[in-house]
Design a protein around this motif. Structure first.
Motif, short mmCIF file in Angstrom:
data_model
loop_
_atom_site.label_atom_id
_atom_site.label_comp_id
_atom_site.label_asym_id
_atom_site.label_seq_id
_atom_site.Cartn_x
_atom_site.Cartn_y
_atom_site.Cartn_z
N GLN A 58 6.73 -2.41 -8.21
CA GLN A 58 6.45 -1.33 -9.15
C GLN A 58 7.25 -1.51 -10.44
O GLN A 58 6.74 -1.23 -11.53
CB GLN A 58 6.76 0.03 -8.53
CG GLN A 58 6.39 1.19 -9.44
CD GLN A 58 5.74 2.36 -8.73
OE1 GLN A 58 5.63 2.40 -7.51
NE2 GLN A 58 5.31 3.34 -9.50
N HIS A 95 2.45 -3.66 -0.80
CA HIS A 95 1.56 -2.59 -1.27
C HIS A 95 2.30 -1.27 -1.35
O HIS A 95 1.88 -0.28 -0.78
CB HIS A 95 0.35 -2.48 -0.34
CG HIS A 95 -0.62 -3.59 -0.51
ND1 HIS A 95 -0.46 -4.80 0.12
CD2 HIS A 95 -1.73 -3.70 -1.27
CE1 HIS A 95 -1.45 -5.61 -0.24
NE2 HIS A 95 -2.22 -4.98 -1.08
N SER A 96 3.42 -1.29 -2.03
CA SER A 96 4.27 -0.11 -2.06
C SER A 96 4.24 0.59 -3.42
O SER A 96 5.03 1.48 -3.68
CB SER A 96 5.71 -0.51 -1.74
OG SER A 96 6.10 -1.53 -2.65
N VAL A 97 3.32 0.16 -4.27
CA VAL A 97 3.23 0.78 -5.59
C VAL A 97 2.55 2.14 -5.45
O VAL A 97 1.57 2.28 -4.72
CB VAL A 97 2.42 -0.12 -6.55
CG1 VAL A 97 2.07 0.61 -7.82
CG2 VAL A 97 3.21 -1.37 -6.86
N ARG A 98 3.10 3.13 -6.14
CA ARG A 98 2.51 4.46 -6.12
C ARG A 98 2.57 5.04 -7.52
O ARG A 98 3.63 5.12 -8.11
CB ARG A 98 3.27 5.35 -5.13
CG ARG A 98 2.54 6.64 -4.77
CD ARG A 98 3.29 7.45 -3.74
NE ARG A 98 4.39 8.19 -4.32
CZ ARG A 98 5.65 8.14 -3.85
NH1 ARG A 98 5.95 7.35 -2.84
NH2 ARG A 98 6.61 8.84 -4.42
N LEU A 99 1.41 5.41 -8.04
CA LEU A 99 1.36 6.08 -9.34
C LEU A 99 1.44 7.58 -9.09
O LEU A 99 0.53 8.15 -8.50
CB LEU A 99 0.06 5.75 -10.08
CG LEU A 99 0.09 4.63 -11.11
CD1 LEU A 99 -1.24 4.55 -11.84
CD2 LEU A 99 1.21 4.81 -12.11
N HIS A 113 -2.39 -2.13 -10.89
CA HIS A 113 -1.61 -1.26 -10.00
C HIS A 113 -2.29 -1.16 -8.65
O HIS A 113 -1.65 -1.17 -7.60
CB HIS A 113 -1.44 0.13 -10.60
CG HIS A 113 -0.27 0.25 -11.51
ND1 HIS A 113 -0.24 -0.28 -12.77
CD2 HIS A 113 0.94 0.83 -11.32
CE1 HIS A 113 0.93 -0.03 -13.33
NE2 HIS A 113 1.67 0.64 -12.48
N GLY A 114 -3.61 -1.02 -8.69
CA GLY A 114 -4.36 -0.86 -7.46
C GLY A 114 -4.25 -2.05 -6.53
O GLY A 114 -4.31 -1.90 -5.30
N SER A 159 -1.17 -1.43 -4.33
CA SER A 159 -0.95 -0.05 -3.92
C SER A 159 -1.85 0.31 -2.75
O SER A 159 -2.90 -0.30 -2.54
CB SER A 159 -1.23 0.88 -5.10
OG SER A 159 -1.09 2.22 -4.71
N GLN A 160 -1.39 1.32 -1.98
CA GLN A 160 -2.24 1.87 -0.92
C GLN A 160 -3.26 2.83 -1.54
O GLN A 160 -4.26 3.17 -0.95
CB GLN A 160 -1.39 2.64 0.11
CG GLN A 160 -0.27 1.83 0.73
CD GLN A 160 -0.77 0.88 1.79
OE1 GLN A 160 -1.94 0.92 2.16
NE2 GLN A 160 0.09 -0.01 2.27
N GLN A 161 -2.95 3.28 -2.77
CA GLN A 161 -3.87 4.21 -3.44
C GLN A 161 -5.11 3.44 -3.90
O GLN A 161 -4.98 2.31 -4.37
CB GLN A 161 -3.19 4.83 -4.67
CG GLN A 161 -2.00 5.70 -4.37
CD GLN A 161 -1.22 6.03 -5.64
OE1 GLN A 161 -0.86 5.16 -6.41
NE2 GLN A 161 -0.98 7.30 -5.85
N ARG A 201 9.67 -5.58 -0.33
CA ARG A 201 9.81 -4.42 -1.19
C ARG A 201 10.97 -4.51 -2.18
O ARG A 201 10.96 -3.89 -3.22
CB ARG A 201 10.00 -3.17 -0.34
CG ARG A 201 9.56 -1.91 -1.05
CD ARG A 201 9.64 -0.71 -0.15
NE ARG A 201 9.11 0.46 -0.79
CZ ARG A 201 9.71 1.16 -1.75
NH1 ARG A 201 10.89 0.77 -2.18
NH2 ARG A 201 9.15 2.21 -2.29
#
Lengths: 342, 103
Positions: free
Chosen positions: A97, A21-25, A142-143, A146-148, B31
């Motif tokens: 990502q 869960h390391s995706v960040r927009l 993406h969600g 992601s943590q977002q 990652r």
């Protein structure tokens, strides 16, 4: 030992979860794509229109150049700025990502392809909804990594895509919903997403309210600016030889007026040397706007609201049927639905 | 997963059987790559502590370092090597076996 093994496994699971869960927009990504999309919503219909490009393939090429070109620039810009910012912060772009960026580009390419396809096969009414659906899908995907709390915003984008279609909102209104969603919604989403961690329901709904309010506001203002104004004159007065047909005229065509519809068919099977004329009769009175003797696309039914042909008029081929009449021979029947009321 | 023989002594990789190093490797496997700063922010440990563990993993060739130069300041990233990934999978299998067959 079991306790140690349990602790270790739990710890490994937690780290795997964090890593996945390391995706960040980033905000700049939302701003770049949002502004590109908003700009396209505002100018595409003006630039890529039958008025300037009368042939299908010309419009298809223009879509490729304008829509494809602008989105490519947005993609390159987003990619370079994202990598530069991550390096400046001593961060990396994770494997997931990287893959999701490719998914985003594939969805944008699909959007361009479908938009070009609509030029040839119809369905243009859905074009703005299609784009919003694709972006909503991309945000939702993406969600997932992601943590977002991006899934909420992706879902709302999809709802904004489908909802207006279900209630058959006019095409121009769809255009401004999309323009607001991309031009205002995406750039501000970054701010709302940050606050959503504390209140996951309220902030997405607030964002949605902002987009809808902006869309309604812009649509109302733009429509009001271009709506024809002035005295409506009768058709007989307009057709009088002494009447000067210059400037903008609003003409009333009464119910019962016969209007010839000229149909020009091109075919590899039928002899198409002549134009077929079908006389139809108006069942409701119609006001139309003319400039220098030519219709400019604005009309209204029975003193209702003014609307544009693009917004209000819809022609659908409901059915194409063939039969063999025992006396006449082969017969082709076509059922066409023409609706102008919104 | 390794077939467990009752009474057998499963060896757990001593390098990986340490909480911080296990987390480092698990994070990198999910990652792909990470910088020192990202690892530190995720694990919430000091620079010195992290540096000591990273040196051991690099020395054992479980992790490789990549220095990226070019525009902006140079950046060092850590990636799990094939040896490290293989060692982690064996460790995980053994750990799971011990979990399923407690002594």
């Amino acid at each position: 030992m079991t306790e140690t093994a349990t602790d270790q496994l739990a710890s490994i699971r937690a780290m795997l979860d964090t890593g996945l869960h390391s995706v960040r927009l980033d905000s700049h990504s939302l701003i770049i794509w949002g502004l590109a999309g908003g700009l396209l919503c505002v100018i595409a219909d003006i630039v890529i229109s039958p008025e300037y490009l009368p042939v299908h393939w010309q419009r298809a090429l223009a879509i490729l150049a304008l829509v494809g070109g602008l989105l490519t620039i947005a993609g390159i810009l987003d990619y370079r700025i994202t990598h530069r910012r991550r390096r400046e912060n001593d961060e990396t772009v994770s494997f997931v990502q990287h893959q999701l960026t490719k998914v985003w580009w594939l969805l944008m390419s699909l959007g361009v392809l479908l938009t070009i396809g609509m030029e040839f096969f119809g369905g243009g009414y859905m074009s703005y909804s299609m784009w919003m659906f694709l972006v909503g899908l991309a945000l939702t995907i993406h969600g997932l990594f992601s943590q977002q709390p991006l899934k909420w915003y992706g879902g709302l984008f999809i709802a904004l895509a489908i909802g207006p279609l279900l209630v058959q909102v006019p095409y121009e209104a769809l255009r401004w919903i999309a323009a607001a969603a991309f031009g205002i919604g995406l750039p501000t989403a970054g701010l709302f997403v940050q606050r959503s961690r504390a209140s996951p329901l309220i902030w997405p709904l607030a964002w949605c309210a902002l987009v809808i309010a902006a869309a309604v506001g812009i649509y109302t203002v733009v429509n009001g600016l271009h709506e024809p104004k002035g005295e409506v004159i009768s058709l007989s007065h307009y057709l009088d030889s002494s009447f000067r047909k210059t400037g903008t005229q609003l003409v009333n065509i009464p119910s019962g007026t016969r209007i010839p519809v000229n149909i020009n068919i091109s075919s590899d099977t039928l002899d198409t040397n002549s134009v077929i004329e079908i006389p139809i009769t108006l069942s409701r009175s119609l006001d139309i706007a003319l400039r220098e003797g030519n219709p400019i696309g604005w009309y209204r039914l029975e003193n209702g609201q003014w609307q544009t042909v693009k917004s209000g008029l819809r022609i659908r081929v409901r059915d194409l049927d063939s039969s063999m009449d025992s006396h006449k021979g082969p017969v082709i029947s076509l059922k066409v639905d023409i609706s102008a009321a919104r | 997963m390794q077939k467990y023989e009752p009474g057998a002594n499963l060896e757990l990789d001593s390098l990986l059987h340490q909480p911080v190093r296990t987390k480092i490797v698990a994070f990198l496997i999910a990652r792909g790559e990470a910088t020192f700063r990202e690892l530190k922010n995720t694990l919430h440990i000091t620079d010195g502590n992290l540096d000591a563990h990273m040196r051991k993993l690099v020395a054992a060739e479980y992790i490789t370092t990549h220095k990226q130069s070019g525009q902006g300041r140079p950046q060092t990233t850590y990636i799990l090597s094939a040896k490290g990934e293989s060692a982690f999978r064996v460790y995980l299998d053994n750990l799971q076996t011990l979990f399923n067959h407690p002594r």
